[in-house]
Write a protein that holds these residues in place. Sequence first.
Motif, PDB file in Angstrom:
ATOM      1  N   ASP A 152       0.885  -1.158   0.000  1.00 11.05           N
ATOM      2  CA  ASP A 152       0.000   0.000   0.000  1.00 11.05           C
ATOM      3  C   ASP A 152       0.929   1.216   0.000  1.00 11.05           C
ATOM      4  OD1 ASP A 152      -1.802   2.019   0.432  1.00 11.05           O
ATOM      5  OD2 ASP A 152      -2.668   1.170   2.262  1.00 11.05           O
ATOM      6  N   THR A 153       1.180   1.762  -1.193  1.00 12.86           N
ATOM      7  CA  THR A 153       2.258   2.730  -1.373  1.00 12.86           C
ATOM      8  C   THR A 153       1.730   4.137  -1.586  1.00 12.86           C
ATOM      9  OG1 THR A 153       3.601   1.002  -2.414  1.00 12.86           O
ATOM     10  CG2 THR A 153       4.321   3.285  -2.704  1.00 12.86           C
ATOM     11  N   ARG A 154       2.215   5.044  -0.773  1.00  7.70           N
ATOM     12  CA  ARG A 154       1.897   6.458  -0.947  1.00  7.70           C
ATOM     13  C   ARG A 154       3.051   7.138  -1.677  1.00  7.70           C
ATOM     14  NH1 ARG A 154      -1.147   7.919   4.845  1.00  7.70           N
ATOM     15  NH2 ARG A 154      -1.991   5.793   5.102  1.00  7.70           N
ATOM     16  N   PHE A 155       2.720   7.846  -2.743  1.00  6.43           N
ATOM     17  CA  PHE A 155       3.706   8.561  -3.542  1.00  6.43           C
ATOM     18  C   PHE A 155       3.689  10.037  -3.155  1.00  6.43           C
ATOM     19  CE2 PHE A 155       3.029   4.754  -5.929  1.00  6.43           C
ATOM     20  CZ  PHE A 155       4.201   4.524  -6.653  1.00  6.43           C
ATOM     21  N   TYR A 156       4.880  10.607  -3.026  1.00  6.76           N
ATOM     22  CA  TYR A 156       5.029  12.012  -2.673  1.00  6.76           C
ATOM     23  C   TYR A 156       5.893  12.714  -3.709  1.00  6.76           C
ATOM     24  CZ  TYR A 156       3.270  10.455   1.855  1.00  6.76           C
ATOM     25  OH  TYR A 156       2.497   9.917   2.858  1.00  6.76           O
ATOM     26  N   LEU A 157       5.824  14.048  -3.721  1.00  8.96           N
ATOM     27  CA  LEU A 157       6.654  14.876  -4.584  1.00  8.96           C
ATOM     28  C   LEU A 157       7.519  15.788  -3.728  1.00  8.96           C
ATOM     29  CD1 LEU A 157       4.091  16.130  -7.285  1.00  8.96           C
ATOM     30  CD2 LEU A 157       5.337  13.959  -7.228  1.00  8.96           C
ATOM     31  N   ALA A 158       8.739  16.068  -4.199  1.00  8.30           N
ATOM     32  CA  ALA A 158       9.630  17.033  -3.561  1.00  8.30           C
ATOM     33  C   ALA A 158      10.456  17.706  -4.636  1.00  8.30           C
ATOM     34  CB  ALA A 158      10.528  16.353  -2.531  1.00  8.30           C
ATOM     35  N   ASP A 159      10.972  18.894  -4.315  1.00  7.62           N
ATOM     36  CA  ASP A 159      11.704  19.682  -5.298  1.00  7.62           C
ATOM     37  C   ASP A 159      13.057  20.082  -4.725  1.00  7.62           C
ATOM     38  OD1 ASP A 159      12.213  21.211  -7.590  1.00  7.62           O
ATOM     39  OD2 ASP A 159      11.313  23.011  -6.724  1.00  7.62           O
ATOM     40  N   VAL A 160      14.126  19.846  -5.500  1.00  5.13           N
ATOM     41  CA  VAL A 160      15.452  20.293  -5.081  1.00  5.13           C
ATOM     42  C   VAL A 160      15.949  21.453  -5.937  1.00  5.13           C
ATOM     43  CG1 VAL A 160      16.103  18.082  -4.077  1.00  5.13           C
ATOM     44  CG2 VAL A 160      16.626  18.526  -6.477  1.00  5.13           C
ATOM     45  N   GLY A 161      15.077  22.050  -6.721  1.00  3.74           N
ATOM     46  CA  GLY A 161      15.441  23.250  -7.464  1.00  3.74           C
ATOM     47  C   GLY A 161      16.485  22.994  -8.532  1.00  3.74           C
ATOM     48  N   THR A 162      17.662  23.620  -8.366  1.00  2.00           N
ATOM     49  CA  THR A 162      18.708  23.526  -9.380  1.00  2.00           C
ATOM     50  C   THR A 162      19.294  22.135  -9.478  1.00  2.00           C
ATOM     51  OG1 THR A 162      20.415  24.170  -7.796  1.00  2.00           O
ATOM     52  CG2 THR A 162      19.348  25.940  -9.041  1.00  2.00           C
ATOM     53  N   GLY A 163      19.139  21.339  -8.417  1.00  3.06           N
ATOM     54  CA  GLY A 163      19.668  19.979  -8.459  1.00  3.06           C
ATOM     55  C   GLY A 163      21.167  19.916  -8.293  1.00  3.06           C
ATOM     56  N   ALA A 164      21.780  20.968  -7.734  1.00  2.51           N
ATOM     57  CA  ALA A 164      23.225  20.963  -7.503  1.00  2.51           C
ATOM     58  C   ALA A 164      23.525  20.165  -6.240  1.00  2.51           C
ATOM     59  CB  ALA A 164      23.732  22.394  -7.374  1.00  2.51           C
ATOM     60  N   VAL A 165      23.298  18.855  -6.321  1.00  2.00           N
ATOM     61  CA  VAL A 165      23.416  17.992  -5.153  1.00  2.00           C
ATOM     62  C   VAL A 165      24.169  16.724  -5.553  1.00  2.00           C
ATOM     63  CG1 VAL A 165      21.344  18.818  -3.983  1.00  2.00           C
ATOM     64  CG2 VAL A 165      21.140  17.031  -5.704  1.00  2.00           C
ATOM     65  N   ASP A 166      24.778  16.104  -4.554  1.00  2.00           N
ATOM     66  CA  ASP A 166      25.489  14.846  -4.779  1.00  2.00           C
ATOM     67  C   ASP A 166      24.547  13.679  -4.528  1.00  2.00           C
ATOM     68  OD1 ASP A 166      27.822  16.188  -5.314  1.00  2.00           O
ATOM     69  OD2 ASP A 166      28.562  16.087  -3.256  1.00  2.00           O
ATOM     70  N   ILE A 167      24.556  12.713  -5.414  1.00  2.00           N
ATOM     71  CA  ILE A 167      23.762  11.510  -5.218  1.00  2.00           C
ATOM     72  C   ILE A 167      24.662  10.299  -5.411  1.00  2.00           C
ATOM     73  CG2 ILE A 167      21.536  12.508  -5.867  1.00  2.00           C
ATOM     74  CD1 ILE A 167      21.906  11.323  -8.660  1.00  2.00           C
ATOM     75  N   GLU A 168      24.343   9.235  -4.708  1.00  2.00           N
ATOM     76  CA  GLU A 168      25.143   8.013  -4.787  1.00  2.00           C
ATOM     77  C   GLU A 168      24.226   6.832  -4.533  1.00  2.00           C
ATOM     78  OE1 GLU A 168      29.011   5.902  -2.600  1.00  2.00           O
ATOM     79  OE2 GLU A 168      28.454   7.978  -2.152  1.00  2.00           O
ATOM     80  N   VAL A 169      24.268   5.842  -5.416  1.00  2.00           N
ATOM     81  CA  VAL A 169      23.347   4.726  -5.331  1.00  2.00           C
ATOM     82  C   VAL A 169      23.640   3.852  -4.119  1.00  2.00           C
ATOM     83  CG1 VAL A 169      24.727   3.124  -6.732  1.00  2.00           C
ATOM     84  CG2 VAL A 169      22.230   2.928  -6.718  1.00  2.00           C
ATOM     85  N   ASP A 170      22.569   3.325  -3.511  1.00  2.00           N
ATOM     86  CA  ASP A 170      22.694   2.314  -2.471  1.00  2.00           C
ATOM     87  C   ASP A 170      22.780   0.960  -3.166  1.00  2.00           C
ATOM     88  OD1 ASP A 170      22.471   0.579  -0.340  1.00  2.00           O
ATOM     89  OD2 ASP A 170      20.305   0.858  -0.119  1.00  2.00           O
ATOM     90  N   ALA A 171      23.982   0.416  -3.267  1.00  2.00           N
ATOM     91  CA  ALA A 171      24.209  -0.778  -4.079  1.00  2.00           C
ATOM     92  C   ALA A 171      23.606  -2.044  -3.486  1.00  2.00           C
ATOM     93  CB  ALA A 171      25.708  -0.981  -4.299  1.00  2.00           C
ATOM     94  N   THR A 172      23.107  -1.974  -2.260  1.00  2.00           N
ATOM     95  CA  THR A 172      22.505  -3.178  -1.672  1.00  2.00           C
ATOM     96  C   THR A 172      21.146  -3.475  -2.276  1.00  2.00           C
ATOM     97  OG1 THR A 172      21.498  -1.898   0.123  1.00  2.00           O
ATOM     98  CG2 THR A 172      23.714  -2.783   0.509  1.00  2.00           C
ATOM     99  N   GLU A 173      20.424  -2.451  -2.734  1.00  2.00           N
ATOM    100  CA  GLU A 173      19.090  -2.645  -3.289  1.00  2.00           C
ATOM    101  C   GLU A 173      18.978  -2.199  -4.738  1.00  2.00           C
ATOM    102  OE1 GLU A 173      16.115  -0.823  -0.897  1.00  2.00           O
ATOM    103  OE2 GLU A 173      16.540  -2.029   0.874  1.00  2.00           O
TER     104      GLU A 173
END
Length: 263
Positions: A152-173
């Motif tokens: 039973d999944t609730r979907f949400y929205l969020a905004d990071v604007g310019t997107g000048a952010v670091d992301i890194e995958v969680d390799a376990t999943e």
Amino acid sequence: MMNPISDNQSPDGIPAATIVIFRHAKNGGPPELLMVTRSRSMSFAGGAAVFPGGRVDQADFDLAAQLESDLPVDEAAHRVAAIRETLEETGLAIGIKGTVNADRARQARKLLLENPAIAPVLEAMDWTLDLNAVLPFSRWFPKNEKLTRVFDTRFYLADVGTGAVDIEVDATENSKLYWITAQGALDAADTGDLTIIYPTRRNLERLAQFDDFAAAEKDCATYPADIICPFLTERDGEQWLCIPDNLGYPIDGEPIDGAMRGN
């Protein structure tokens, strides 16, 4: 292939929260969304492109019960889970009040991976939660399908604007983490470069309508996040898997023979 529909409806599903994160495209154009490709070894949606998220843990409910919020505890717990899962799976600290930068986000993620509860992380980082930073978008509960596990999944929205952010995958999943437009993801699925399950396809079709986050925010205010339970119907002699046509989705179904599910 879509699993058959069952006449026996389960009253409860596994509570889960997923978040669609927007950023401005570098060269203009439609907003980009953060997606992950799940590891093929995962029992649910293995190998599929999805949005960050996961199940709501008891610790999320415990924290939600302690927060000063006008939200019902159940709703607050789902937003807590969406924020926690995003930090765990992507390294993004969204829905956070306090000093946030790339180094602190990495430190917080490390703490969370050591102890998968967000309350100790918030205390260690001197952060508090901003649950209003995530907006309810939709809620999918395929309770009448013959699935091994029903979320039973609730979907949400969020905004990071310019997107000048670091992301890194969680390799376990997950095996891959990337920014892509909603239409770009749909096009990649049509050419076989991405695999997307039925709820993701319908959500991407709806998200592709938005020129920016403000348009998505307006859409959220127009269409309440009512429970969506896909159902079977016959169209032109074919069995179709459909959703209600009054919830903001431009396409409300597809032939069941082509519909993809997670398990």
